[in-house]
Every structure is written in C-alpha cells, then in structure tokens.
Design a protein around this motif. Sequence first.
Motif, PDB file in Angstrom:
ATOM      1  N   ASN A   1      -7.196 -13.553 -21.119  1.00 58.21           N
ATOM      2  CA  ASN A   1      -8.404 -13.970 -21.849  1.00 58.21           C
ATOM      3  C   ASN A   1      -9.534 -14.470 -20.951  1.00 58.21           C
ATOM      4  O   ASN A   1     -10.430 -15.172 -21.414  1.00 58.21           O
ATOM      5  N   VAL A   2      -9.490 -14.155 -19.659  1.00 60.33           N
ATOM      6  CA  VAL A   2     -10.579 -14.475 -18.742  1.00 60.33           C
ATOM      7  C   VAL A   2     -11.196 -13.153 -18.305  1.00 60.33           C
ATOM      8  O   VAL A   2     -10.485 -12.199 -17.983  1.00 60.33           O
ATOM      9  N   LYS A   3     -12.536 -13.093 -18.299  1.00 62.97           N
ATOM     10  CA  LYS A   3     -13.224 -11.849 -17.958  1.00 62.97           C
ATOM     11  C   LYS A   3     -14.257 -12.128 -16.871  1.00 62.97           C
ATOM     12  O   LYS A   3     -14.986 -13.106 -16.939  1.00 62.97           O
ATOM     13  N   SER A   4     -14.290 -11.240 -15.871  1.00 59.82           N
ATOM     14  CA  SER A   4     -15.313 -11.300 -14.826  1.00 59.82           C
ATOM     15  C   SER A   4     -15.963  -9.929 -14.725  1.00 59.82           C
ATOM     16  O   SER A   4     -15.326  -8.918 -15.022  1.00 59.82           O
ATOM     17  N   THR A   5     -17.220  -9.913 -14.297  1.00 62.35           N
ATOM     18  CA  THR A   5     -17.966  -8.660 -14.209  1.00 62.35           C
ATOM     19  C   THR A   5     -18.673  -8.565 -12.869  1.00 62.35           C
ATOM     20  O   THR A   5     -19.202  -9.561 -12.372  1.00 62.35           O
ATOM     21  N   THR A   6     -18.677  -7.360 -12.289  1.00 59.98           N
ATOM     22  CA  THR A   6     -19.399  -7.133 -11.037  1.00 59.98           C
ATOM     23  C   THR A   6     -20.883  -6.966 -11.323  1.00 59.98           C
ATOM     24  O   THR A   6     -21.291  -6.836 -12.479  1.00 59.98           O
ATOM     25  N   VAL A   7     -21.658  -6.894 -10.281  1.00 58.37           N
ATOM     26  CA  VAL A   7     -23.063  -6.521 -10.419  1.00 58.37           C
ATOM     27  C   VAL A   7     -23.106  -5.017 -10.692  1.00 58.37           C
ATOM     28  O   VAL A   7     -22.159  -4.297 -10.389  1.00 58.37           O
ATOM     29  N   ALA A   8     -24.191  -4.539 -11.283  1.00 57.40           N
ATOM     30  CA  ALA A   8     -24.365  -3.102 -11.515  1.00 57.40           C
ATOM     31  C   ALA A   8     -24.851  -2.442 -10.229  1.00 57.40           C
ATOM     32  O   ALA A   8     -25.707  -2.989  -9.528  1.00 57.40           O
ATOM     33  N   VAL A   9     -24.266  -1.270  -9.909  1.00 57.55           N
ATOM     34  CA  VAL A   9     -24.605  -0.538  -8.684  1.00 57.55           C
ATOM     35  C   VAL A   9     -24.933   0.904  -9.062  1.00 57.55           C
ATOM     36  O   VAL A   9     -24.264   1.506  -9.886  1.00 57.55           O
ATOM     37  N   ARG A  10     -25.984   1.464  -8.445  1.00 56.69           N
ATOM     38  CA  ARG A  10     -26.373   2.849  -8.708  1.00 56.69           C
ATOM     39  C   ARG A  10     -25.624   3.802  -7.782  1.00 56.69           C
ATOM     40  O   ARG A  10     -25.116   3.414  -6.749  1.00 56.69           O
ATOM     41  N   GLY A  11     -25.595   5.087  -8.169  1.00 58.51           N
ATOM     42  CA  GLY A  11     -25.053   6.116  -7.294  1.00 58.51           C
ATOM     43  C   GLY A  11     -23.784   6.752  -7.821  1.00 58.51           C
ATOM     44  O   GLY A  11     -23.138   6.252  -8.746  1.00 58.51           O
ATOM     45  N   ASP A  12     -23.430   7.888  -7.200  1.00 58.90           N
ATOM     46  CA  ASP A  12     -22.238   8.640  -7.601  1.00 58.90           C
ATOM     47  C   ASP A  12     -20.949   8.008  -7.098  1.00 58.90           C
ATOM     48  O   ASP A  12     -19.881   8.246  -7.647  1.00 58.90           O
ATOM     49  N   GLU A  13     -21.020   7.237  -6.011  1.00 53.16           N
ATOM     50  CA  GLU A  13     -19.838   6.572  -5.459  1.00 53.16           C
ATOM     51  C   GLU A  13     -20.149   5.091  -5.247  1.00 53.16           C
ATOM     52  O   GLU A  13     -20.314   4.631  -4.112  1.00 53.16           O
ATOM     53  N   PRO A  14     -20.258   4.342  -6.353  1.00 50.53           N
ATOM     54  CA  PRO A  14     -20.627   2.927  -6.220  1.00 50.53           C
ATOM     55  C   PRO A  14     -19.556   2.118  -5.492  1.00 50.53           C
ATOM     56  O   PRO A  14     -18.372   2.446  -5.542  1.00 50.53           O
ATOM     57  N   CYS A  15     -19.989   1.082  -4.792  1.00 48.53           N
ATOM     58  CA  CYS A  15     -19.097   0.209  -4.047  1.00 48.53           C
ATOM     59  C   CYS A  15     -19.515  -1.233  -4.347  1.00 48.53           C
ATOM     60  O   CYS A  15     -20.683  -1.577  -4.200  1.00 48.53           O
ATOM     61  N   TRP A  16     -18.578  -2.060  -4.760  1.00 49.28           N
ATOM     62  CA  TRP A  16     -18.931  -3.421  -5.153  1.00 49.28           C
ATOM     63  C   TRP A  16     -18.567  -4.458  -4.099  1.00 49.28           C
ATOM     64  O   TRP A  16     -19.291  -5.432  -3.958  1.00 49.28           O
ATOM     65  N   GLU A  17     -17.454  -4.288  -3.410  1.00 45.98           N
ATOM     66  CA  GLU A  17     -17.050  -5.235  -2.353  1.00 45.98           C
ATOM     67  C   GLU A  17     -17.142  -6.683  -2.838  1.00 45.98           C
ATOM     68  O   GLU A  17     -17.654  -7.550  -2.139  1.00 45.98           O
ATOM     69  N   GLN A  18     -16.657  -6.943  -4.057  1.00 43.76           N
ATOM     70  CA  GLN A  18     -16.666  -8.295  -4.602  1.00 43.76           C
ATOM     71  C   GLN A  18     -15.235  -8.788  -4.749  1.00 43.76           C
ATOM     72  O   GLN A  18     -14.336  -8.011  -5.053  1.00 43.76           O
ATOM     73  N   ASP A  19     -15.042 -10.079  -4.514  1.00 48.07           N
ATOM     74  CA  ASP A  19     -13.735 -10.699  -4.680  1.00 48.07           C
ATOM     75  C   ASP A  19     -13.727 -11.506  -5.971  1.00 48.07           C
ATOM     76  O   ASP A  19     -14.717 -12.175  -6.301  1.00 48.07           O
TER      77      ASP A  19
END
Length: 110
Positions: A9-27
């Motif tokens: 019941n805990v939710k986290s969300t990454t930032v939105a990234v553009r492109g065909d192969e997005p990379c978030w590199e978030q912990d």
Amino acid sequence: TYVTLKVQNVKSTTVAVRGDEPCWEQDFMFEISRLDLGLIVEVWNKGLIWDTLVGTVWIALKAIHQSDEEGPGEWSTLEAEVVMKHDEICGTKNPTPHKILLDTRFELPF
C-alpha cells in the motif's frame, strides 16, 4: 514515460522521461513487514488527458536477494494483465514487447 512502484500500500513514482529508451536511475526504499507480497512495477506513457499503461511486472519479495551493493540488474518483460488472488496481485500475464531493467535488493537497516 514514467514508472510507479507499489508494495504494501505504498506507492512511489519516477520523474517522466522522454524517448524510446527512457532511463530513470532513481533509487527507492520501502520498509517491508510482509515477505509474502510482491513489488508491482508499472510503466506508463504520459498523455495530455490521461496516461496509458505500457505494462506491469510483479516481483515476489521472496525472490529478491539481500545485498548492500548495487548489482547489474535484471531485465523483466512487461505484462499486459495482473493476476489477482484474494484481492491481492499475485503475478502478471500476457507479455508485451517491452522490457525494463531493474536492480532490486533488500538492504538491512542501519
């Protein structure tokens, strides 16, 4: 494109990234008290009016190893549907052509 991660019941969300192969590199860190559940990872395309689900992967918490160091990660196929059992997600089905690279691990508290 962005990713949501849900566990207990805990939710986290990454930032939105553009492109065909997005990379978030978030912990992200979650405190876990039930190992019989799973981590739900959803990939979404951001839209003007509403967002579209690209796919979902469910990772059993019992399958996640314990480590204090980053690993190479593991490619997971995104699935189109979730499998429910007793009102809880217990898996996914119907693979999509999309994959996501995730490095999941348990770290002991400090």
